[in-house]
Scaffold this motif. Structure first.
Motif, short mmCIF file in Angstrom:
data_model
loop_
_atom_site.label_atom_id
_atom_site.label_comp_id
_atom_site.label_asym_id
_atom_site.label_seq_id
_atom_site.Cartn_x
_atom_site.Cartn_y
_atom_site.Cartn_z
N ILE A 69 158.83 -91.66 53.56
CA ILE A 69 157.70 -91.50 52.31
C ILE A 69 156.58 -90.79 53.56
O ILE A 69 156.11 -91.37 54.54
N GLN A 70 156.11 -89.40 53.23
CA GLN A 70 155.13 -89.11 54.33
C GLN A 70 154.04 -88.31 53.05
O GLN A 70 154.28 -87.84 51.98
N SER A 71 152.80 -88.21 53.59
CA SER A 71 151.69 -87.63 52.95
C SER A 71 151.59 -86.08 53.03
O SER A 71 152.65 -85.71 53.83
N ILE A 89 151.64 -91.86 45.49
CA ILE A 89 152.69 -92.92 45.78
C ILE A 89 152.70 -93.87 44.79
O ILE A 89 153.97 -94.50 44.87
N ALA A 109 158.90 -87.79 49.45
CA ALA A 109 160.14 -88.49 49.79
C ALA A 109 161.24 -87.65 50.15
O ALA A 109 161.72 -86.88 49.65
N VAL A 131 152.61 -87.17 47.91
CA VAL A 131 153.33 -87.68 48.92
C VAL A 131 154.79 -86.97 48.80
O VAL A 131 155.22 -86.66 47.54
N ASP A 160 155.00 -97.65 51.54
CA ASP A 160 153.88 -96.98 52.36
C ASP A 160 154.46 -95.71 52.76
O ASP A 160 155.32 -95.44 53.23
N ASN A 161 153.34 -95.04 53.21
CA ASN A 161 153.60 -93.77 53.65
C ASN A 161 152.79 -93.44 55.23
O ASN A 161 152.16 -94.21 55.43
N ASP A 162 153.63 -92.24 55.87
CA ASP A 162 153.16 -92.12 57.02
C ASP A 162 153.27 -93.31 58.18
O ASP A 162 152.60 -93.40 59.21
#
Length: 267
Positions: free
Chosen positions: A208-210, A178, A158, A156, A191-193
């Motif tokens: 936060i993204q994958s 994560i 940040a 992930v 949590d991501n995405d």
């Protein structure tokens, strides 16, 4: 409801649902899954002692079909070979006996542990290529806990947005999972995405993204529930002005509810 199929009515009687709930709990209320299970027992395709395993398999396959059909979140663009859960259940039982036996054994473990979510059997993809997706040759049984760990073990990014408008260009950091990001930021839940910012303990705002979202391989799922969405303010530099010999940047504010950052160059 007089129409019948294989000797059974299309509707599951309330008394049958009550008996089922008494055996397995009120969270098992899904008449179509119960009907599928009862039909397979009556046709001697499965043993009665395996009814709950069949019920869980129906629910898991139905969930994958629904998620792929409506391209929900990480299932966007993922192929699913089945259009109805019954055909998926039958394929697993008839042609993937090793998976079916593993599913039966994991269901017993699930029941022996008071139906704790981490022990529940789930349908998992061996190859994550979305074009291969969910098809008989590419699926396996995996306990929910291990399935969740697989998702969390993926990289992930940040993106730190700062705590004021002076930090116009976000900085970012890549984490192997994560779990590592949560540990580094001191956050119990992350949590991501989601496209929504998270506030860290030291007052910073991070997105936060994958890795797939960051490289543009997939888009985040837009939350249409406007009542729960928080509105953020961002700033775009549009020019500079000199006042008393001091150069100042002019920023144009804009508002948004969700954001996705894509890195164009190869990471």
């Amino acid at each position: 409801m007089s129409d019948k199929k294989k000797g059974r009515p299309y509707m599951v009687l309330p008394s049958e649902i009550n008996n089922w709930n008494e055996k397995y709990g009120e969270n098992t209320y899904l008449p179509r899954a119960i009907l599928c299970t009862q039909t397979l027992i009556e046709n001697e395709i499965i043993d009665e002692e395996h009814e709950f395993a069949c019920y869980l398999l129906f629910k898991s396959i139905e969930s994958r079909i629904h998620s792929c059909r409506y391209e929900q979140g990480v299932y966007k663009g993922v192929h699913c070979a089945w259009s109805d859960p019954i055909s998926g259940v039958m394929d697993v039982i008839k042609y993937k006996s090793e998976m079916w036996q593993g599913w039966i054994e994991q269901t017993k473990i699930f029941l022996d542990n008071d139906q704790q979510q981490s022990y529940r059997p789930t349908v998992d993809r061996r190859d994550t290529d979305p074009k291969i997706g969910y098809r008989l040759s590419n699926i396996a049984m995996l306990p929910f806990g291990q399935n969740s760990y697989k998702a969390q073990a993926k990289p992930v990014y940040a993106f730190e947005m700062g705590n004021n408008q002076t930090n116009v260009i976000p900085t970012f950091r890549r984490y192997d999972s994560i779990t590592d990001a949560k540990r580094d930021m001191g956050l119990p839940k992350l949590d991501n995405d989601t496209g929504v910012f998270t506030n860290t303990q030291d007052g910073k705002m991070v997105l936060i993204q994958s890795e797939q979202s960051t490289t543009g391989q997939k888009n985040i799922e837009v939350d249409s529930n406007e009542n729960e969405q928080k509105v953020y303010t961002g700033y775009i530099p549009i020019g500079q002005i000199e006042i008393d010999g001091q150069l100042y940047t002019i920023n144009q504010p804009f508002t948004f509810e969700q954001m996705q950052i894509k890195l164009r160059d190869k990471i």
